[in-house]
Design a protein around this motif. Structure first.
Motif, PDB file in Angstrom:
ATOM      1  N   ALA A  63       0.955  -0.985   0.246  1.00 36.62           N
ATOM      2  CA  ALA A  63      -0.026   0.000   0.030  1.00 36.62           C
ATOM      3  C   ALA A  63       0.959   1.324   0.041  1.00 36.62           C
ATOM      4  O   ALA A  63       0.549   2.108  -0.594  1.00 36.62           O
ATOM      5  CB  ALA A  63      -0.969   0.041   0.973  1.00 36.62           C
ATOM      6  N   ARG A  66       2.105   1.900  -3.491  1.00 37.00           N
ATOM      7  CA  ARG A  66       0.966   2.138  -4.395  1.00 37.00           C
ATOM      8  C   ARG A  66       0.640   3.738  -4.212  1.00 37.00           C
ATOM      9  O   ARG A  66       0.773   4.564  -4.936  1.00 37.00           O
ATOM     10  CB  ARG A  66      -0.233   1.380  -4.052  1.00 37.00           C
ATOM     11  CG  ARG A  66       0.108  -0.215  -4.617  1.00 37.00           C
ATOM     12  CD  ARG A  66      -1.179  -0.772  -4.784  1.00 37.00           C
ATOM     13  NE  ARG A  66      -2.127  -0.764  -3.677  1.00 37.00           N
ATOM     14  CZ  ARG A  66      -2.211  -1.519  -2.619  1.00 37.00           C
ATOM     15  NH1 ARG A  66      -1.282  -2.355  -2.441  1.00 37.00           N
ATOM     16  NH2 ARG A  66      -3.226  -1.246  -1.497  1.00 37.00           N
ATOM     17  N   LEU A 116      -3.920   2.422 -10.813  1.00 35.70           N
ATOM     18  CA  LEU A 116      -3.903   2.504  -9.181  1.00 35.70           C
ATOM     19  C   LEU A 116      -5.178   2.241  -8.550  1.00 35.70           C
ATOM     20  O   LEU A 116      -5.506   1.516  -7.689  1.00 35.70           O
ATOM     21  CB  LEU A 116      -3.131   3.234  -8.543  1.00 35.70           C
ATOM     22  CG  LEU A 116      -1.570   3.387  -8.784  1.00 35.70           C
ATOM     23  CD1 LEU A 116      -0.793   4.742  -8.588  1.00 35.70           C
ATOM     24  CD2 LEU A 116      -0.914   2.440  -8.061  1.00 35.70           C
ATOM     25  N   TRP A 119      -6.722  -1.271  -9.536  1.00 34.36           N
ATOM     26  CA  TRP A 119      -6.014  -1.960  -8.388  1.00 34.36           C
ATOM     27  C   TRP A 119      -6.501  -1.816  -6.916  1.00 34.36           C
ATOM     28  O   TRP A 119      -6.746  -3.023  -6.338  1.00 34.36           O
ATOM     29  CB  TRP A 119      -4.410  -1.843  -8.498  1.00 34.36           C
ATOM     30  CG  TRP A 119      -3.412  -2.660  -7.706  1.00 34.36           C
ATOM     31  CD1 TRP A 119      -3.806  -3.861  -7.111  1.00 34.36           C
ATOM     32  CD2 TRP A 119      -2.173  -2.551  -7.771  1.00 34.36           C
ATOM     33  NE1 TRP A 119      -2.717  -4.453  -6.820  1.00 34.36           N
ATOM     34  CE2 TRP A 119      -1.356  -3.511  -7.050  1.00 34.36           C
ATOM     35  CE3 TRP A 119      -1.345  -1.715  -8.330  1.00 34.36           C
ATOM     36  CZ2 TRP A 119      -0.178  -3.782  -6.845  1.00 34.36           C
ATOM     37  CZ3 TRP A 119       0.019  -1.611  -8.023  1.00 34.36           C
ATOM     38  CH2 TRP A 119       0.618  -2.824  -7.404  1.00 34.36           C
ATOM     39  N   GLN A 120      -6.595  -0.881  -6.306  1.00 33.67           N
ATOM     40  CA  GLN A 120      -7.238  -0.818  -5.344  1.00 33.67           C
ATOM     41  C   GLN A 120      -8.503  -1.288  -5.100  1.00 33.67           C
ATOM     42  O   GLN A 120      -8.819  -1.859  -3.935  1.00 33.67           O
ATOM     43  CB  GLN A 120      -7.039   0.679  -4.486  1.00 33.67           C
ATOM     44  CG  GLN A 120      -7.499   0.921  -3.165  1.00 33.67           C
ATOM     45  CD  GLN A 120      -6.628   0.175  -2.394  1.00 33.67           C
ATOM     46  OE1 GLN A 120      -5.434   0.331  -2.465  1.00 33.67           O
ATOM     47  NE2 GLN A 120      -7.026  -0.161  -1.281  1.00 33.67           N
ATOM     48  N   ARG A 124      -9.862  -4.137  -2.650  1.00 31.45           N
ATOM     49  CA  ARG A 124     -10.761  -3.728  -1.626  1.00 31.45           C
ATOM     50  C   ARG A 124     -12.095  -4.898  -1.818  1.00 31.45           C
ATOM     51  O   ARG A 124     -12.797  -5.616  -0.912  1.00 31.45           O
ATOM     52  CB  ARG A 124     -11.627  -2.561  -1.998  1.00 31.45           C
ATOM     53  CG  ARG A 124     -12.576  -2.293  -1.117  1.00 31.45           C
ATOM     54  CD  ARG A 124     -13.166  -0.930  -1.333  1.00 31.45           C
ATOM     55  NE  ARG A 124     -14.367  -0.540  -0.722  1.00 31.45           N
ATOM     56  CZ  ARG A 124     -15.331   0.262  -1.065  1.00 31.45           C
ATOM     57  NH1 ARG A 124     -15.117   1.226  -1.923  1.00 31.45           N
ATOM     58  NH2 ARG A 124     -16.318   0.343  -0.306  1.00 31.45           N
TER      59      ARG A 124
END
Length: 139
Positions: A63, A66, A116, A119-120, A124
């Motif tokens: 994290a 990122r 990004l 991806w997040q 999640r």
């Protein structure tokens, strides 16, 4: 997010950040930006930061890495926007000059941010949503 998709997200984001860094380094070294007071130094710092984040993305998708990638992309886009509106330390530019570097840089920085975010969101979703204040997942 499965392992191949996570690897693809890391590598694609790393490539986008690396291209941004390369463009800023090239403009500093060959485009005359090193002679622009303060702005030249900012180009060199952006390039160094982008290359550092690229290397970190190649070894980790954590994290914090990122977040660093997002900061590099947002910083470059912020500088681009400021240089075309209110100026940066008295330096202004217009449109997408220098060409084609400005357009490519903006494109890869926006692409990095979109990658990004995707991806997040995938991470999640895999985790079952964000935890609530009670510790239970929210959907």
């Amino acid at each position: 997010m499965n392992a191949p998709a996570a690897l693809a997200a890391r590598l694609t984001t790393a490539a986008a950040i690396a291209v941004s860094g390369y463009i800023h380094a090239d403009l500093y070294l060959n485009g005359g930006y090193r002679h622009i007071h303060t702005v030249g130094t900012a180009f060199l710092l952006q390039a160094g930061g982008a290359f550092a984040v690229t290397l970190l993305l190649l070894v980790s998708g954590s994290a914090i890495v990122r977040l660093g990638a997002a900061a590099v992309a947002l910083g470059a886009l912020g500088g681009f926007t400021l240089s075309r509106t209110v100026g940066v330390f008295g330096f202004t530019e217009h449109g997408f000059t220098p060409s084609p570097q400005a357009a490519i840089s903006v494109t890869v920085e926006v692409a990095a941010l979109l990658l990004l975010v995707a991806w997040q969101l995938a991470l999640r979703e895999r985790a079952g949503g964000l935890p609530s204040p009670t510790g239970r997942p929210q959907n």
